[in-house]
Design an enzyme around this catalytic site. Sequence first.
Site, short mmCIF file in Angstrom:
data_model
loop_
_atom_site.label_atom_id
_atom_site.label_comp_id
_atom_site.label_asym_id
_atom_site.label_seq_id
_atom_site.Cartn_x
_atom_site.Cartn_y
_atom_site.Cartn_z
N HIS A 160 0.57 -4.93 2.55
CA HIS A 160 -0.81 -4.63 2.93
C HIS A 160 -1.81 -5.74 2.69
CE1 HIS A 160 -4.19 -2.16 3.88
NE2 HIS A 160 -4.69 -2.22 2.68
N HIS A 161 -1.66 -6.46 1.61
CA HIS A 161 -2.71 -7.44 1.28
C HIS A 161 -2.09 -8.56 0.46
CE1 HIS A 161 -7.05 -8.43 0.61
NE2 HIS A 161 -6.54 -9.05 -0.45
N ARG A 191 -6.82 10.70 -0.28
CA ARG A 191 -6.60 11.07 -1.68
C ARG A 191 -7.94 11.13 -2.42
NH1 ARG A 191 -3.18 6.50 -3.45
NH2 ARG A 191 -3.41 5.78 -1.33
N ARG A 213 -2.79 0.95 -6.49
CA ARG A 213 -1.82 0.93 -5.39
C ARG A 213 -0.43 0.47 -5.83
NH1 ARG A 213 -5.80 -1.53 -0.69
NH2 ARG A 213 -6.92 0.43 -0.37
N GLU A 232 -6.76 5.59 1.76
CA GLU A 232 -6.93 6.09 0.40
C GLU A 232 -8.06 7.11 0.32
OE1 GLU A 232 -6.59 2.60 -1.95
OE2 GLU A 232 -7.22 3.61 -3.77
N ARG A 247 -5.17 -5.68 -5.79
CA ARG A 247 -6.51 -5.46 -5.28
C ARG A 247 -6.84 -3.97 -5.27
NH1 ARG A 247 -8.61 -3.80 -0.69
NH2 ARG A 247 -6.70 -4.05 0.52
N HIS A 284 0.87 -1.18 0.00
CA HIS A 284 0.00 0.00 0.00
C HIS A 284 0.90 1.23 0.00
CE1 HIS A 284 -2.90 3.01 1.18
NE2 HIS A 284 -3.88 2.13 1.06
#
Length: 448
Positions: free
Chosen positions: A382-383, A258, A279, A255, A422, A242
């Site tokens: 992050h993921h 932004r 991302r 996010e 993602r 991220h």
Amino acid sequence: APVSYDVVVVGSGGAGLAAAIQAHDDGARVVIIEKMPTIGGNTIKASVGMNAAETRYQRLKGIEDSKELFYEETLKGGKFKNNPVLLREFVEQAPGAIDWLTDKGIELCDITITGGMSIDRTHRPEDRSAVGGFLISGLVKNVNQRNIEVLLETSVAEILFENGAVSGVKVVDEYNDSRILNAKSVIVATGGFSANREMVVKYRPELDGFVTTNHKGATGSGIAMLQKIGADTVDMGEIQIHPTVEQTTSYLISEAIRGGGAILVSQAGKRFFNEMETRDKVSAEIIALPEKSAWIMFDEQVRLNNKAADEYIAKGFVISAPTPHELAVKLNMDQETLQTTLNRYNQFVEQQNDEDFGRKTALRHPLNHGPYYAIRIAPGVHHTMGGVTINTDTAVLDAQKQVIPGAWAAGEVVGGIHGANRIGGNAVADIIIFGIKAGRNAAALALG
Ligand code: ADP
């Protein structure tokens, strides 16, 4: 003597809680097993919201959207690596999942946007707060109203398999005592493996040393347990970093900031990329800067539209000043360069055309209302997009794409839906959509 349930749910994040509620409502005897001392998993940290197209809340706000566009943008964001069948199911079921939450008293009626999407389809709480805490507290309330049993500080160590089907789990409690729980259906909702440094580095050596935004429980244990009973995996190397993580605390800067109009500025005082890109791309641009970090910058108007901003101020992440010049001084940045950057960006907002980086969304308003704010950020793990393979019923599949009877999986433990990247807001959608399905199908199997 072993205790018996119809459905054992492993993990108390969004996927596990949704699954447990649905399985209970379909008549099953359900237990939720959670290895951490608290409920909520990594879901509780989810910030931006839940994506869905063609929802009642979009209609109320006059936002025109289509499932088809949602599908295409998610596929593009995922670099066309997404499993098309799972993704189709995902976009089809998303509005129903929003309604399912509404029926449970969990209303996500405000709408914003995230990187890679062209339309406001990220549903969040009315007060514009982070989605995770709101969602988990709402789901926990439903779990409690139903008296669904939850065992905390208890890990599932093994999924038991007998005569060609799942037969239960072996759990280990906080005193290290183990016991067997019988069940015809086991729903694995154990989340991803971003907090398992060894596993991350195994698949992506270059991510060694990166901070993670995830809670400690994101260790990927569910993947290993399912592999032991024959599950296949997909996309294990697809790990998302991220772009905007506060590095001293590993805290995620949403996010939504932004999406609400903030920009990214380098130490040189310049914008360097389309802040609303996906991302992976934004992260790559930050890492390419000489200082490998950047400033997320916004003004008073953006702050007023995002509750999270106040949280970041309270946590001490935010440097603020009444004017851009004073902010530049505090950031050790060239004053003229920053002022030129802001003037130029504000002009792009006025003309709704970003001539420098082609930002097409969230050109919300000029950044010209003091005070001005900046947070230093850099990417963090992050993921994990990869995970076990499932079919659209959430049944876990082996390498021959055959169902493993009684094994269900939902949420971040599953691979394939998000492809190689993602989209923000798609994880919460994923866990609710497939959590509900897992609960329904697991209950149906167990109740025969
Ligand atoms: P999702 O977003 O897919 O719902 P989360 O990360 O929010 O996933 O939640 C997963 C939960 O599963 C976490 O609370 C984690 O502590 C828990 N968990 C992970 N492995 C086990 C295990 N072996 N036994 C019990 N709970 C587990």
